[in-house]
Design a protein around this motif. Structure first.
Motif, mmCIF file in Angstrom:
data_model
loop_
_atom_site.group_PDB
_atom_site.id
_atom_site.type_symbol
_atom_site.label_atom_id
_atom_site.label_comp_id
_atom_site.label_asym_id
_atom_site.label_seq_id
_atom_site.Cartn_x
_atom_site.Cartn_y
_atom_site.Cartn_z
ATOM 1 N N ASP A 29 0.835 -1.194 0.000
ATOM 2 C CA ASP A 29 0.000 0.000 0.000
ATOM 3 C C ASP A 29 0.878 1.256 0.000
ATOM 4 O O ASP A 29 2.103 1.185 0.061
ATOM 5 N N GLN A 30 0.270 2.414 -0.059
ATOM 6 C CA GLN A 30 1.003 3.667 0.027
ATOM 7 C C GLN A 30 0.703 4.326 1.364
ATOM 8 O O GLN A 30 -0.193 3.907 2.083
ATOM 9 N N ALA A 31 1.476 5.330 1.712
ATOM 10 C CA ALA A 31 1.208 6.122 2.913
ATOM 11 C C ALA A 31 0.414 7.355 2.520
ATOM 12 O O ALA A 31 0.543 7.868 1.404
ATOM 13 N N SER A 32 -0.393 7.843 3.456
ATOM 14 C CA SER A 32 -1.205 9.024 3.174
ATOM 15 C C SER A 32 -1.330 9.882 4.416
ATOM 16 O O SER A 32 -1.746 9.409 5.473
ATOM 17 N N ALA A 33 -0.968 11.155 4.296
ATOM 18 C CA ALA A 33 -1.203 12.124 5.360
ATOM 19 C C ALA A 33 -2.623 12.658 5.203
ATOM 20 O O ALA A 33 -2.973 13.207 4.157
ATOM 21 N N ASN A 34 -3.441 12.481 6.228
ATOM 22 C CA ASN A 34 -4.856 12.832 6.157
ATOM 23 C C ASN A 34 -5.242 14.018 7.028
ATOM 24 O O ASN A 34 -6.333 14.568 6.868
ATOM 25 N N ALA A 35 -4.401 14.365 7.985
ATOM 26 C CA ALA A 35 -4.766 15.400 8.957
ATOM 27 C C ALA A 35 -3.540 16.246 9.266
ATOM 28 O O ALA A 35 -2.407 15.744 9.282
ATOM 29 N N VAL A 36 -3.768 17.536 9.552
ATOM 30 C CA VAL A 36 -2.661 18.447 9.832
ATOM 31 C C VAL A 36 -3.143 19.522 10.801
ATOM 32 O O VAL A 36 -4.294 19.966 10.737
ATOM 33 N N SER A 37 -2.278 19.907 11.729
ATOM 34 C CA SER A 37 -2.616 20.987 12.650
ATOM 35 C C SER A 37 -2.612 22.313 11.893
ATOM 36 O O SER A 37 -2.055 22.434 10.806
ATOM 37 N N ASP A 38 -3.241 23.326 12.473
ATOM 38 C CA ASP A 38 -3.382 24.601 11.770
ATOM 39 C C ASP A 38 -2.042 25.244 11.442
ATOM 40 O O ASP A 38 -1.914 25.983 10.460
ATOM 41 N N ASP A 39 -1.021 24.975 12.265
ATOM 42 C CA ASP A 39 0.291 25.560 12.003
ATOM 43 C C ASP A 39 1.186 24.651 11.166
ATOM 44 O O ASP A 39 2.334 25.002 10.861
ATOM 45 N N GLY A 40 0.682 23.473 10.799
ATOM 46 C CA GLY A 40 1.440 22.544 9.973
ATOM 47 C C GLY A 40 2.534 21.792 10.685
ATOM 48 O O GLY A 40 3.297 21.050 10.054
ATOM 49 N N GLU A 41 2.611 21.916 12.017
ATOM 50 C CA GLU A 41 3.692 21.290 12.770
ATOM 51 C C GLU A 41 3.430 19.819 13.081
ATOM 52 O O GLU A 41 4.354 19.064 13.382
#
Length: 396
Positions: free
Chosen positions: A308-320
């Motif tokens: 499978d592949q990896a997927s970033a689905n969520a991020v904090s408002d500051d991107g940290e």
């Protein structure tokens, strides 16, 4: 022997902490020092009740794992982390708060749903007019009634034509001031197989439903999410030739790609409220999770597993802080049970979310955390889906 009804206490669906034996006066609740396998015997006496209070162990300061009801899959958490919106297994929309519990807002079969980050607006799909089985993208303000979103008119010669549904919602701006989604078209073009093509749209109260532009030779395209102000829509396009879903964004209605000659990236999954930071998956030959910023451009984050592949689905408002799923350890393609959630920060790097929680003393025995899907503005409260003791369910 103890017969049915011998235990007057209702059994919880899930234990709030890990399992342990009753240990009488030695019960401390201290997850560091208490031996949960130590036992104090209880002698049953006929026609009398014996109370055994167990103080389940926890580690002070550890992140708290809260499973959701079986079949409840969250999609969005409010900016303050207090409201959760999601989909009921099989279709439908729910809203959850710690105080009010679960509230079912619709039960449209096979319909997903998203919630605005203020926690008061929902986009999903509802049944069409009486006798019409297809579902159509719809909008709800909490306390009101569902309103179906009009289907756009595509550029000629294409025509809007229902497939298994008419349209569906995939993103919602703050206070319900915009909704992004997809609708089905027949391209009426010279090539075969022009029916059942997914095309993206944007709805606003001012302009109604407008078809978003797509590149030539696109088979299908769809939003996955949008910014709070409605200016940035993120998702993917799929070409007729490759079938690969390339990450895409529509900024103020204009189409833009993330891929470069040196790095091709897959679907864009989420975006910060101001549209300046976007995350997604399937980057490069290794299929890594990725992060894009308006100032810094593309950055790959990593992956684990061998399928499978990896997927970033969520991020904090500051991107940290970034979370999602990091790949799969299953030997069988398409087996989502092998997926594992990840957490990323510049300091931590790309880590297994389960390992991160366990290292701090969080207990979630019997659970496999498959993915993270959303987080609060500060990145301290996360949502995801998992396989647990009673099947698939969401977690907070």
């Amino acid at each position: 022997s103890i017969v049915a009804g011998g235990f007057p206490t209702d059994q919880p669906i899930y234990l709030p902490e890990g399992e342990e034996f009753y240990n009488g006066a030695n019960e401390s609740g201290d997850g560091v020092k208490d031996n949960r396998c130590q036992i104090s015997e209880i002698t049953a006496v006929a026609e009398s009740a014996t109370t055994a209070d167990i103080t389940l162990n926890s580690v002070k300061g550890a992140p708290k794992f809260n499973p959701m009801l079986p079949g409840a899959f969250p999609s969005t958490i409010s900016s303050d982390g207090r409201v959760v919106g999601g989909t009921i297994g099989g279709g439908g929309t729910f809203r959850w708060t710690e105080k009010g519990g679960y509230e079912v807002l619709n039960q449209s079969e096979n319909a997903g749903s998203v919630m605005s980050r203020d926690g008061n607006w929902f986009a999903s799909a509802t049944q069409g007019p009486e006798g019409y089985i297809s579902t159509q993208a719809s909008l709800l303000q909490l306390g009101g009634a569902w309103q179906r979103i009009p289907v756009p008119t595509p550029p000629a010669p294409a025509v809007a034509e229902p497939c298994d549904t008419t349209s569906s919602s995939w993103g919602i701006a703050a206070n319900g001031k915009a909704v992004s989604g997809m609708y089905w078209v027949d391209t009426n073009g010279p090539e075969q197989g022009g029916k059942c093509r997914a095309w993206p749209f944007l709805w606003t109260p001012e302009n109604g439903s407008v078809s978003l532009p797509i590149p030539p030779n696109t088979r299908s395209a769809r939003p996955n999410n949008m910014s709070d102000d409605g200016s940035t829509v993120v998702g993917w396009t799929e070409s007729i030739t490759s079938g690969f879903r390339r990450g895409a964004r529509w900024t103020n209605g204009n189409f833009e790609e993330f891929s470069t000659p040196d790095l091709e990236v897959g679907e864009a999954q989420n975006v910060t409220p101001d549209g300046s930071i976007i995350v997604g998956g399937g980057a490069g030959d290794m299929g890594e999770a990725w992060l894009w910023t308006r100032d810094g451009g593309l950055k790959t984050l990593g992956r684990f597993g061998f399928m499978d592949q990896a997927s970033a689905n969520a991020v904090s408002d500051d991107g940290e802080i970034v979370a999602g799923y990091g790949g799969s350890y299953s030997f069988f393609p398409g087996d989502v049970s092998g997926r594992r959630a990840f957490l990323w920060t510049e300091e931590l790097g790309f880590v297994d979310f389960e390992d991160f929680l366990k290292s701090q003393g969080t207990n979630f025995e019997g659970w496999i955390l498959n993915t993270a899907v959303s987080m609060s503005a500060d990145g301290l409260t996360h949502l995801g889906s998992a396989f647990g003791p009673r099947g698939g369910a969401g977690w907070i």
